[in-house]
Design an enzyme around this catalytic site. Sequence first.
Site, PDB file in Angstrom:
ATOM      1  N   ASP A   1      67.898  55.726  30.856  1.00  0.00           N
ATOM      2  CA  ASP A   1      69.080  54.925  30.517  1.00  0.00           C
ATOM      3  C   ASP A   1      68.848  53.479  30.974  1.00  0.00           C
ATOM      4  OD1 ASP A   1      71.724  54.467  29.706  1.00  0.00           O
ATOM      5  OD2 ASP A   1      72.540  54.960  31.687  1.00  0.00           O
TER       6      ASP A   1
ATOM      7  N   GLU B   1      69.558  48.019  22.569  1.00  0.00           N
ATOM      8  CA  GLU B   1      70.932  47.532  22.791  1.00  0.00           C
ATOM      9  C   GLU B   1      71.116  46.125  22.238  1.00  0.00           C
ATOM     10  OE1 GLU B   1      72.916  48.315  26.545  1.00  0.00           O
ATOM     11  OE2 GLU B   1      73.977  46.393  26.467  1.00  0.00           O
TER      12      GLU B   1
ATOM     13  N   HIS C   1      81.108  49.641  30.854  1.00  0.00           N
ATOM     14  CA  HIS C   1      80.780  50.642  31.873  1.00  0.00           C
ATOM     15  C   HIS C   1      81.856  50.658  32.954  1.00  0.00           C
ATOM     16  CE1 HIS C   1      76.644  49.462  30.373  1.00  0.00           C
ATOM     17  NE2 HIS C   1      76.677  50.764  30.156  1.00  0.00           N
ATOM     18  N   GLY C   2      81.957  51.783  33.647  1.00  0.00           N
ATOM     19  CA  GLY C   2      82.868  51.855  34.793  1.00  0.00           C
ATOM     20  C   GLY C   2      84.261  52.309  34.393  1.00  0.00           C
TER      21      GLY C   2
ATOM     22  N   GLY D   1      79.605  53.697  28.098  1.00  0.00           N
ATOM     23  CA  GLY D   1      80.918  53.528  28.737  1.00  0.00           C
ATOM     24  C   GLY D   1      81.955  54.486  28.190  1.00  0.00           C
ATOM     25  N   GLY D   2      81.563  55.754  27.990  1.00  0.00           N
ATOM     26  CA  GLY D   2      82.473  56.747  27.410  1.00  0.00           C
ATOM     27  C   GLY D   2      83.665  57.087  28.298  1.00  0.00           C
ATOM     28  N   THR D   3      83.509  56.905  29.620  1.00  0.00           N
ATOM     29  CA  THR D   3      84.596  57.222  30.558  1.00  0.00           C
ATOM     30  C   THR D   3      85.853  56.424  30.221  1.00  0.00           C
ATOM     31  OG1 THR D   3      83.064  57.715  32.359  1.00  0.00           O
ATOM     32  CG2 THR D   3      85.309  57.095  33.002  1.00  0.00           C
TER      33      THR D   3
ATOM     34  N   ASN E   1      77.620  58.131  26.078  1.00  0.00           N
ATOM     35  CA  ASN E   1      77.216  58.195  27.489  1.00  0.00           C
ATOM     36  C   ASN E   1      78.420  58.347  28.410  1.00  0.00           C
ATOM     37  OD1 ASN E   1      74.732  57.550  26.390  1.00  0.00           O
ATOM     38  ND2 ASN E   1      74.363  55.810  27.718  1.00  0.00           N
TER      39      ASN E   1
ATOM     40  N   THR F   1      80.550  57.563  34.975  1.00  0.00           N
ATOM     41  CA  THR F   1      81.575  57.347  36.011  1.00  0.00           C
ATOM     42  C   THR F   1      82.504  58.542  36.165  1.00  0.00           C
ATOM     43  OG1 THR F   1      81.504  55.021  35.371  1.00  0.00           O
ATOM     44  CG2 THR F   1      83.309  55.693  36.810  1.00  0.00           C
TER      45      THR F   1
HETATM   46 ZN   LIG Z   1      75.118  51.977  29.481  1.00  0.00          ZN
END
Ligand SMILES: [Zn+2]
Length: 285
Positions: free
Chosen positions: A82, A134, A181-182, A210-212, A231, A234
């Site tokens: 990753d 990316e 992310h996060g 940043g799926g969370t 992904n 977190t």
């Molecule tokens: Zn990432």
Amino acid sequence: MSIVTNKELLTRAKAGHYAVPAFNTNNLEYTQAILRAADELNSPVIIEAAKSEIDYMDGHVFVAMVKAMTEKLSIPVGIHLDHGPSYEEVIRCINYGFKSVMYDGSSFPLEKNIAVTKEVVAAAHAAGISVEGEIGVIGQAADSPEGKKNDMIGLADPAECERYVKESGVDCFAAAIGNAHGIYTRKPELRFDLLAEIEKRTGVPLVLHGGTGIPEDDLRKAITMGVSKINFSTVMRKGCIETLVETLNKNPGDWDLMKMLNPSWNKMKEIAKQHIVMCMSDHKV
Ligand SMILES: [Zn+2]
């Protein structure tokens, strides 16, 4: 079943209108929780690790561990780097036995991102390994100042995505479309208009980082529009640590490590299952 490339997993997912969940890991029980969840739900899954996680576990040990754990399973599993920060890191992971690598040159100008991604693709493809790239900058939600729209990311430009994919030859890529992310400090607003344009111009499977915290309806909509890998990191770590704090508070002076840690691993397995269902990858093997 076996360890397979992300290209194989994502091609199947795109055709089947689901996404393969990719979970970061950084130890044995964390990995076990993910694999047990995927196995019980008959879902393909990607075990991924970023550089700091690979250094923490030791890359050779990590790959050997995932291979040993999947030997008796009947689901296909990916082993993925990753956010590989450099060509050298990608080569290091190819040598460890990873089946897929991400090169993240998104902080560089497009020309340099394309040039390095192209070198990564040449080396990885020669070894039978797939590559994720990316475009746009997927930032940290927790660091974002409140109140401004899209302040936490540099959105991907569809024309740049098209050029990037054509010239670099990546198998799939992550585009910044309002995700981060996060922990999101406010409800994330995915730019579905951008996603549609990017999918139309590139045609390769898309990856959502940043799926969370992205609402389930939005995740499912993104999947129907070409997102084939999501992904999650977190949400798993948060569940683990919150459960650990709870267990320790309930059992002061108990030094049975397995007893103190087991509720956390069970919680992670439960969270992994919820996210597998969100990705609609359950019962797809
Ligand atoms: Zn990432």
